[in-house]
Scaffold this motif. Structure first.
Motif, PDB file in Angstrom:
ATOM      1  N   HIS A   8     -35.225  24.584  -2.355  1.00  7.49           N
ATOM      2  CA  HIS A   8     -36.336  23.681  -2.081  1.00  7.49           C
ATOM      3  C   HIS A   8     -36.731  22.875  -3.319  1.00  7.49           C
ATOM      4  CE1 HIS A   8     -37.652  26.189   1.657  1.00  7.49           C
ATOM      5  NE2 HIS A   8     -36.563  25.483   1.856  1.00  7.49           N
TER       6      HIS A   8
ATOM      7  N   ASP B  71     -34.197  20.180  -3.368  1.00  7.33           N
ATOM      8  CA  ASP B  71     -34.478  19.213  -2.299  1.00  7.33           C
ATOM      9  C   ASP B  71     -35.501  18.169  -2.732  1.00  7.33           C
ATOM     10  OD1 ASP B  71     -32.686  20.389  -0.552  1.00  7.33           O
ATOM     11  OD2 ASP B  71     -34.214  21.548   0.523  1.00  7.33           O
ATOM     12  N   ALA B  72     -36.447  18.568  -3.598  1.00  9.61           N
ATOM     13  CA  ALA B  72     -37.455  17.611  -4.067  1.00  9.61           C
ATOM     14  C   ALA B  72     -36.791  16.470  -4.826  1.00  9.61           C
ATOM     15  CB  ALA B  72     -38.484  18.324  -4.946  1.00  9.61           C
TER      16      ALA B  72
ATOM     17  N   THR C 174     -34.435  14.231  -2.338  1.00 12.50           N
ATOM     18  CA  THR C 174     -35.186  13.257  -1.550  1.00 12.50           C
ATOM     19  C   THR C 174     -35.404  11.961  -2.327  1.00 12.50           C
ATOM     20  OG1 THR C 174     -36.310  15.011  -0.315  1.00 12.50           O
ATOM     21  CG2 THR C 174     -37.374  12.859  -0.350  1.00 12.50           C
TER      22      THR C 174
ATOM     23  N   LYS D 256     -31.620  10.402  -3.193  1.00  9.78           N
ATOM     24  CA  LYS D 256     -30.749  10.205  -2.028  1.00  9.78           C
ATOM     25  C   LYS D 256     -29.355  10.782  -2.243  1.00  9.78           C
ATOM     26  CE  LYS D 256     -34.211   7.836  -0.427  1.00  9.78           C
ATOM     27  NZ  LYS D 256     -35.198   8.534   0.421  1.00  9.78           N
TER      28      LYS D 256
END
Length: 209
Positions: free
Chosen positions: A61, A64-65, A68, A71
């Motif tokens: 996670h 993932d930050a 995002t 890309k």
């Protein structure tokens, strides 16, 4: 020049409570998600070309930050997991000291072979270091971010640099959402460029467990 940004995950409820996590799959808490978002904005400025992560939620996670923002996909590698802390997992320091006093003393004394089913530091370094070298080989001349864990990061980058695992006990662990940078140069090979870099003063972040 290849650059590896070895990034520790954000805060969890077990970090906040002083519980040893190891390979227990504890997610980020609200603070950890905020830390990941803030640090990701800084790391995005390094223009990474790839992101890798431990498959444990707190690291994934965190990765993932960043993904995002820039890309990019995240590639998971279970070799990037935290050290397995055996019988210590889920316990606080006082609980470990009471239940496993000899192993606790060895652990806090920096012994690489703690006992109590705790993974040896040499083994942690070898598996994480192997992953880091393979990642670097896939991305020569690029900036690559690797989201992992405090103990795994320290032993892993030590293995890449060729430092003995017992030497690594003298290196302060990464704070939540801080990172270590390694560079691989044509003439000098792997070098430690920076350690414990992050968006907050170190004193503002609780010591890692």
């Amino acid at each position: 020049m290849t650059r590896l940004i070895i990034w520790r995950h954000g805060n969890t409820d077990w970090n906040a409570a002083g519980r040893v996590q190891g390979q227990t799959d504890v997610p980020l808490n609200d603070l950890g998600r905020s830390q990941a978002a803030t640090a990701a904005r800084l790391i995005a400025g390094l223009e990474p070309s790839a992101i890798y992560s431990s498959d444990l939620l707190r690291a994934r996670h965190t990765a993932d930050a960043l993904a995002t923002l820039v890309k990019l996909p995240v590639t998971e590698d279970p070799r990037l997991r935290e050290r397995h802390y055996g019988l210590f997992q889920g316990l606080t320091d006082p609980e470990i000291a009471e239940a496993h006093p000899e192993a606790f003393a060895r652990w806090r004394g920096g012994d690489p072979d703690v006992g109590a089913e705790v993974e040896r530091n040499d083994d942690v370094g070898k598996r994480v270091g192997e992953s880091l070298r393979e990642i670097a080989e896939r991305h020569p001349g690029e900036v690559v971010v690797v989201a992992t864990h405090g103990g795994a990061a320290r032993q892993g980058f030590g293995d890449v640099l060729g430092w003995p695992s017992d030497v690594m006990s003298a290196i302060r662990p990464l704070q939540n959402c801080h990172w270590t940078e390694l560079v691989d140069t044509p003439n000098r090979g792997w070098q430690l460029r920076a350690h414990n870099v992050g968006p907050w003063p170190e004193k503002a972040i609780p010591a890692p467990v």
